[in-house]
Design an enzyme around this catalytic site. Sequence first.
Site, PDB file in Angstrom:
ATOM      1  N   ARG A   4       0.852  -1.207   0.049  1.00 32.96           N
ATOM      2  CA  ARG A   4       0.087  -0.084  -0.078  1.00 32.96           C
ATOM      3  C   ARG A   4       0.851   1.436   0.100  1.00 32.96           C
ATOM      4  O   ARG A   4       1.674   1.488   1.144  1.00 32.96           O
ATOM      5  CB  ARG A   4      -0.941  -0.044   1.229  1.00 32.96           C
ATOM      6  CG  ARG A   4      -2.002  -1.295   1.302  1.00 32.96           C
ATOM      7  CD  ARG A   4      -2.957  -0.739   0.503  1.00 32.96           C
ATOM      8  NE  ARG A   4      -3.865  -2.359   0.264  1.00 32.96           N
ATOM      9  CZ  ARG A   4      -4.822  -2.890   1.213  1.00 32.96           C
ATOM     10  NH1 ARG A   4      -5.126  -2.130   2.014  1.00 32.96           N
ATOM     11  NH2 ARG A   4      -5.233  -3.879   1.017  1.00 32.96           N
ATOM     12  N   ARG A  28      -1.126   1.979  12.938  1.00 30.15           N
ATOM     13  CA  ARG A  28      -1.575   0.676  12.288  1.00 30.15           C
ATOM     14  C   ARG A  28      -1.634   0.826  10.914  1.00 30.15           C
ATOM     15  O   ARG A  28      -2.409  -0.123  10.120  1.00 30.15           O
ATOM     16  CB  ARG A  28      -3.320   0.685  12.721  1.00 30.15           C
ATOM     17  CG  ARG A  28      -3.927   1.873  12.392  1.00 30.15           C
ATOM     18  CD  ARG A  28      -5.342   1.761  13.093  1.00 30.15           C
ATOM     19  NE  ARG A  28      -6.288   2.703  12.608  1.00 30.15           N
ATOM     20  CZ  ARG A  28      -7.063   2.254  11.698  1.00 30.15           C
ATOM     21  NH1 ARG A  28      -7.487   1.124  11.470  1.00 30.15           N
ATOM     22  NH2 ARG A  28      -8.140   3.166  11.053  1.00 30.15           N
ATOM     23  N   HIS A  29      -0.581   1.626  10.333  1.00 30.75           N
ATOM     24  CA  HIS A  29      -0.487   1.417   8.750  1.00 30.75           C
ATOM     25  C   HIS A  29       0.836   0.955   8.520  1.00 30.75           C
ATOM     26  O   HIS A  29       2.069   1.483   8.944  1.00 30.75           O
ATOM     27  CB  HIS A  29      -0.830   2.712   8.118  1.00 30.75           C
ATOM     28  CG  HIS A  29      -2.277   3.235   8.305  1.00 30.75           C
ATOM     29  ND1 HIS A  29      -2.930   3.763   9.040  1.00 30.75           N
ATOM     30  CD2 HIS A  29      -3.152   2.756   7.054  1.00 30.75           C
ATOM     31  CE1 HIS A  29      -3.973   3.899   8.551  1.00 30.75           C
ATOM     32  NE2 HIS A  29      -4.319   3.326   7.528  1.00 30.75           N
ATOM     33  N   GLU A  38     -11.568  -3.334  12.922  1.00 35.16           N
ATOM     34  CA  GLU A  38     -11.696  -4.228  11.824  1.00 35.16           C
ATOM     35  C   GLU A  38     -10.440  -5.113  11.541  1.00 35.16           C
ATOM     36  O   GLU A  38      -9.513  -4.171  11.350  1.00 35.16           O
ATOM     37  CB  GLU A  38     -12.289  -3.282  10.595  1.00 35.16           C
ATOM     38  CG  GLU A  38     -12.568  -4.150   9.424  1.00 35.16           C
ATOM     39  CD  GLU A  38     -11.443  -3.902   8.128  1.00 35.16           C
ATOM     40  OE1 GLU A  38     -11.079  -2.796   8.092  1.00 35.16           O
ATOM     41  OE2 GLU A  38     -11.010  -4.961   7.768  1.00 35.16           O
ATOM     42  N   SER A  89     -12.608  -7.742   6.116  1.00 27.77           N
ATOM     43  CA  SER A  89     -13.471  -7.032   5.408  1.00 27.77           C
ATOM     44  C   SER A  89     -13.573  -8.053   4.257  1.00 27.77           C
ATOM     45  O   SER A  89     -12.774  -8.375   3.504  1.00 27.77           O
ATOM     46  CB  SER A  89     -13.028  -5.733   4.843  1.00 27.77           C
ATOM     47  OG  SER A  89     -14.279  -5.051   4.379  1.00 27.77           O
ATOM     48  N   GLU A 111       0.476   4.266   0.512  1.00 24.66           N
ATOM     49  CA  GLU A 111      -0.148   5.371   1.421  1.00 24.66           C
ATOM     50  C   GLU A 111       0.719   5.896   2.314  1.00 24.66           C
ATOM     51  O   GLU A 111       1.481   5.292   3.100  1.00 24.66           O
ATOM     52  CB  GLU A 111      -1.352   4.890   2.096  1.00 24.66           C
ATOM     53  CG  GLU A 111      -2.601   4.216   1.107  1.00 24.66           C
ATOM     54  CD  GLU A 111      -3.505   3.442   1.981  1.00 24.66           C
ATOM     55  OE1 GLU A 111      -3.529   3.296   2.997  1.00 24.66           O
ATOM     56  OE2 GLU A 111      -4.424   2.784   1.044  1.00 24.66           O
ATOM     57  N   ARG A 129      -2.314  -7.327  11.827  1.00 24.23           N
ATOM     58  CA  ARG A 129      -3.340  -6.706  12.639  1.00 24.23           C
ATOM     59  C   ARG A 129      -3.786  -7.570  13.666  1.00 24.23           C
ATOM     60  O   ARG A 129      -4.364  -7.207  14.809  1.00 24.23           O
ATOM     61  CB  ARG A 129      -4.365  -6.281  11.629  1.00 24.23           C
ATOM     62  CG  ARG A 129      -5.266  -5.019  12.427  1.00 24.23           C
ATOM     63  CD  ARG A 129      -6.019  -4.402  11.447  1.00 24.23           C
ATOM     64  NE  ARG A 129      -5.452  -3.136  10.652  1.00 24.23           N
ATOM     65  CZ  ARG A 129      -6.087  -2.185  10.186  1.00 24.23           C
ATOM     66  NH1 ARG A 129      -7.614  -2.221   9.897  1.00 24.23           N
ATOM     67  NH2 ARG A 129      -5.523  -1.330   9.701  1.00 24.23           N
TER      68      ARG A 129
END
Lengths: 566, 566
Positions: free
Chosen positions: B332, B340-341, B489, B492, B334, B540
């Site tokens: 990712r 948490r990233h 979460e 998903s 980002e 996670r």
Amino acid sequence: MSEPVPQQAQAFNTAAEAAAAAPAPAEGAADVAAGPSKSELKKRAKEAEKARKAAERAAREEEEKRAREAKEAEDHAKQNYGKLPLHQSQERNGQVRIKFEELSEAHVGQRVIFRARLHNMRPQGAKLVFLAFRQQTHTLQGVLALSKENDEHQVSKQMLKYAQLIPTETIVLVEGVIKSAEVKSCTITNYEVGVQKLFTAVEVGALPFSIDDAARPEADFERRDENLQFSRVALPTRLDNRVMDLRTPTNQAIFRLQSAVCHYFRNYLDSQNFIEIHSPKLQGAATESGASVFKVSYFNGTAFLAQSPQLAKQMAIAGDFERVYEIGPVFRAEDSNTHRHMTEFTGLDIEMAIEEHYHEVVDTLDSMLLAIFRGLKEKHAHEIEVIRKQFPCEEFLFLEKTLRLPFKEGMKMLREAGATDSEGNPIGEMDDMSTENEKFLGRLVREKYKTDYFILDKFPLAIRPFYTMPDPVDPTLSNSYDFFMRGEEILSGAQRIHDPTFLAEQMKKVGIDPSSMSGYLDAFKLGAPPHGGGGIGLERVVMLFLKLGNIRRASLFPRDPKRLSP
Amino acid sequence: MSEPVPQQAQAFNTAAEAAAAAPAPAEGAADVAAGPSKSELKKRAKEAEKARKAAERAAREEEEKRAREAKEAEDHAKQNYGKLPLHQSQERNGQVRIKFEELSEAHVGQRVIFRARLHNMRPQGAKLVFLAFRQQTHTLQGVLALSKENDEHQVSKQMLKYAQLIPTETIVLVEGVIKSAEVKSCTITNYEVGVQKLFTAVEVGALPFSIDDAARPEADFERRDENLQFSRVALPTRLDNRVMDLRTPTNQAIFRLQSAVCHYFRNYLDSQNFIEIHSPKLQGAATESGASVFKVSYFNGTAFLAQSPQLAKQMAIAGDFERVYEIGPVFRAEDSNTHRHMTEFTGLDIEMAIEEHYHEVVDTLDSMLLAIFRGLKEKHAHEIEVIRKQFPCEEFLFLEKTLRLPFKEGMKMLREAGATDSEGNPIGEMDDMSTENEKFLGRLVREKYKTDYFILDKFPLAIRPFYTMPDPVDPTLSNSYDFFMRGEEILSGAQRIHDPTFLAEQMKKVGIDPSSMSGYLDAFKLGAPPHGGGGIGLERVVMLFLKLGNIRRASLFPRDPKRLSP
């Protein structure tokens, strides 16, 4: 289908309305007023009578025709076939749906429901259709026969017609009764299903090729028979349409086997107290050799894709994890367009601390591979059989106790068999072994030792990576090894140098500036136990075990310099 | 160490030569010629006698001193300690080396050999040293006591001195006898080892911090005790020196647990006829959303790193594999610098064909997660206990039968508890749920239902990806779900749209040109069965199960926008 709203299963049953409301017959000619002559009257009466009868007959015939048509148009089977609405999880009834591989004598006479692809269809006259349904590596014959009586399981002419128009590869939902049978054209030869309900669950568009063509063995193309007609599907066409290609029984079996290889790999290592690690593929610096590493734009800087988890797994050992393995992608930016190169493949890597001797590592790797070979042979005979139909080959031979040859011994065997180097000169015992000579040695070993799997140990130090531990006695040799399957290397490994000073010296000898790999060296400065390991290419193991001839056949969605999709 | 040649184990024993060849005593003063007076002679004789005696005494003292020194210098224990030569696999004797975790009553009184790190050392006067040896999550007390007699297992003063100079983290090879004991300062509290041999196997350089400091619970820093003195090791320092940091018992346990999560994940899915796939991370086109995808230089073109195996696993379903899972890296791009990233993490993805209802998928995912939770709780209590020492937290609660809440019901609970949106307004039942409100809901659910794990089902269609299947009855809802652990979460998923026409329409609605994703659509044109799935982030799950507070603690070598090494 254009709308997500539920549609009726009977949507296709458009012909079933129009039940004839037959008109009432024209009855009686009625009284006639005075006028014409008697003979004229008689004549007229005769004609009238004739017309009346004709009209009656016509009306009767019309009525009969309408009734016949109405009867024909009426489809008592309309609830037994048709197109299903878009599956949006409308209901959940706990319906049991069988898999063909589960079929047994207990099912004979039983009503079953299953989802499958329509593999092919052969109409037999107007009253019978043979269908073949496919689930992965299995096909089951279906028989759809016109019913003689009306009952709730009636098969009507309309249903037969509907079935004949379903394109192959359509996903169907079928209900029927399992019967004992002798079937030649399906993989399930002792049962068939008497089809009673047949619904189209998912429609298909135009197909790039047929599954039968894609599953054809190469040998078929070599047969000189004028009556044979079929298409050969070239590998690039298959890969361009990989989703379709993957549906062949061969591919269904290949990737089940690939999954099994990983399963046995982990199973064995888990039993030996290994833990699984996940090391980052994004690296801040190009390791080992910068030339063949992919560059990644990383925010305002540059990252590189890991060529192997070598560094990470060694750091995990320095971090006291003792025994680790990893299954993950490995990237090679080499512009090699051969049958055995890909730019991305799946690496199966292990690394472990050594107590006394690096042969502890060799033993572990060997036992792990034997666990894989035995697992495949014992529990995946069906898949292997399916694959052999398209890719026939000699059985993969391996010994109870694996042959371990010193490198020099292998070179000696080659020399005695007349092997030469690329320039035609006799090979020296400390030369590098060419790919050609590896294959030659594979044949010599198979002949002499009856095995397709063996280990070469104690490679010359000069032809191994800088981090390879030298032999304690002969400094020209090393504590390193390669494992071979069918004459091709599948695993390369060694005891690694764990002493940072010595490691830096070895770097300098091969022209690497130790400061360029300070991160690597730092891990050893914190103290790493003696350790060794090795790496396997998953696709290569699968390709060689099955003799698939091209590594791409062992990769779900292969990547090479010219292919990045699908 | 600079040379790869074997060195003697006694190399450090440099003081042990020089056994005194004591000079023969100076004997007799001998005859004297005529000359001086009698008294003079007498005086001289007296002095000579005095000198002779003094010389004799001096010689005797010298002799005694030398003998004493020689005796002291002689080290009968020199074969019992020292530095081992570089481990080059010199020999293999099949020596059995124990792991601390195997220790049992059967070992008491037995001689054992083990490799370990020197964890710490406490000298007790001149004749006794307490050592703590460490293997992963276990420490064992060692006692090194000066021997009273000479025997082959003698511990000499020199050996004691040698031991006291070994730096912590050195890898040692130890031989000794296991004794019953009561030990407070080690994790193994009922045994200790009486050390008889102690060799340095691998030396260490300067250490960035101590293992004890790195393993200290946060609570220690909050204690206001003037007598306490220690260093706090900041997370960046740990990550910069990750190899060292990984050696803490906490990290040893965390990554054993991480490995176990994957093990239970696969074990459960294997039992449900899933197969493992490996999909390419190199993609020809940016999928889903181009903004957060890493670009790769691919020969003369560009490739992209897969953000998820979503497309590939759906294609595998269209390719008839029915049930697939993949464990692999996910990228990712980002620029998020939060707890948490990460830019690379490990995805646990599954996808499966549906028979009747997408709740078949929910059931499978739920059973899989329960298998993980139960496995961790039942078989990894030791690791969890070790981790709790540094990261104390409430036990992770889950129910026998998992709570499944409709999304609207969750929103109702939030609204009734006074939750608001980011602007302070009351939340609507079809709003997106903010991260804050997710956490709030987690607390409400824990309170009401006594569980840290639950499922939210039937999300509003508008807040889910375009490929999400709408609910069959209410078109504003969807067949999609999120799974939560401790209010965050972790999974998903949804039933996916398998109809290509409908899928293209949904793309257009969110502004995606279907032709830009023709490869994706093509897979469905060939006919894919109804299917659904989901994806979990491994790190996670580990972070939340253990409440580690930062995702980096659950990643072996974490990657974020600012970190690409080690």
